[in-house]
Motif scaffolding. Structure first.
Motif, short mmCIF file in Angstrom:
data_model
loop_
_atom_site.label_atom_id
_atom_site.label_comp_id
_atom_site.label_asym_id
_atom_site.label_seq_id
_atom_site.Cartn_x
_atom_site.Cartn_y
_atom_site.Cartn_z
N ARG A 77 -52.89 74.09 -18.98
CA ARG A 77 -52.43 72.69 -19.01
C ARG A 77 -51.76 72.36 -20.34
O ARG A 77 -52.28 72.69 -21.40
N PRO A 78 -50.62 71.68 -20.30
CA PRO A 78 -49.99 71.23 -21.54
C PRO A 78 -50.80 70.06 -22.13
O PRO A 78 -51.56 69.41 -21.42
N ASP A 79 -50.62 69.81 -23.40
CA ASP A 79 -51.31 68.69 -24.04
C ASP A 79 -50.77 67.35 -23.54
O ASP A 79 -51.50 66.39 -23.39
N VAL A 80 -49.47 67.31 -23.32
CA VAL A 80 -48.79 66.08 -22.90
C VAL A 80 -47.82 66.44 -21.78
O VAL A 80 -47.23 67.51 -21.79
N LEU A 81 -47.66 65.53 -20.86
CA LEU A 81 -46.69 65.72 -19.78
C LEU A 81 -45.78 64.50 -19.74
O LEU A 81 -46.24 63.39 -19.48
N GLU A 82 -44.52 64.71 -20.05
CA GLU A 82 -43.55 63.63 -20.00
C GLU A 82 -42.70 63.79 -18.76
O GLU A 82 -42.03 64.80 -18.59
N LEU A 83 -42.75 62.80 -17.90
CA LEU A 83 -41.98 62.85 -16.66
C LEU A 83 -40.58 62.30 -16.91
O LEU A 83 -40.41 61.32 -17.62
#
Length: 146
Positions: A77-83
């Motif tokens: 899992r990435p630390d942050v997910l920007e859509l």
């Protein structure tokens, strides 16, 4: 009294379609969002890897990054997910599912997800791998088919 500003305005992204509990579920199954993927977004564990795949696709549609992160294996899992605010998901086709039932610990789902980006149609063709982690299905990894 209104205040004027000389700062340039940022162009707004295309409007996001509003999905409600009674809207047709974006995953393509013949059920309302609240009865289908919405219940998984609210905390009910997905019973199969296909149900998780459908709910993750729907999370992209409704822009629920927290759900996407929650259902991603912690080792990957990435630390942050920007859509991408300019991306609009248009439809999901499940092409093949292997294993991934209540009796399995792994499974795969091959799918094609259609979207538009910047007004141009495109699709994502992927084979996603799911595993059970602490008793729940989670997304582990993917191989792009195209």
């Amino acid at each position: 009294m209104s205040r004027r500003t000389t700062r340039p305005r940022r162009p707004s992204a295309a409007p996001v379609s509003r999905v409600t509990a009674t809207s047709p579920c974006p995953c393509g199954l013949p059920a309302a969002y609240g009865e289908c993927c919405g219940r998984f977004h609210a905390g009910t564990p997905a019973p199969t890897c296909e149900a998780l795949m459908r709910s993750r696709y729907t999370a992209f549609v409704v822009r629920d990054a927290a759900y996407l992160l929650r259902t991603w294996h912690p080792d990957h899992r990435p630390d942050v997910l920007e859509l991408d605010p300019g991306q609009r998901w248009q439809g999901l086709e499940i092409l093949e599912t292997t294993e991934g039932s209540a009796f399995h610990t792994t499974g795969t789902v091959t799918f094609r997800a259609h979207y538009t980006s910047g007004g141009h149609p495109d699709s994502l063709h992927e084979k996603s791998r799911f595993v059970r982690h602490e008793g729940a299905w989670v997304y582990e990894s993917a191989v792009f088919a195209d």
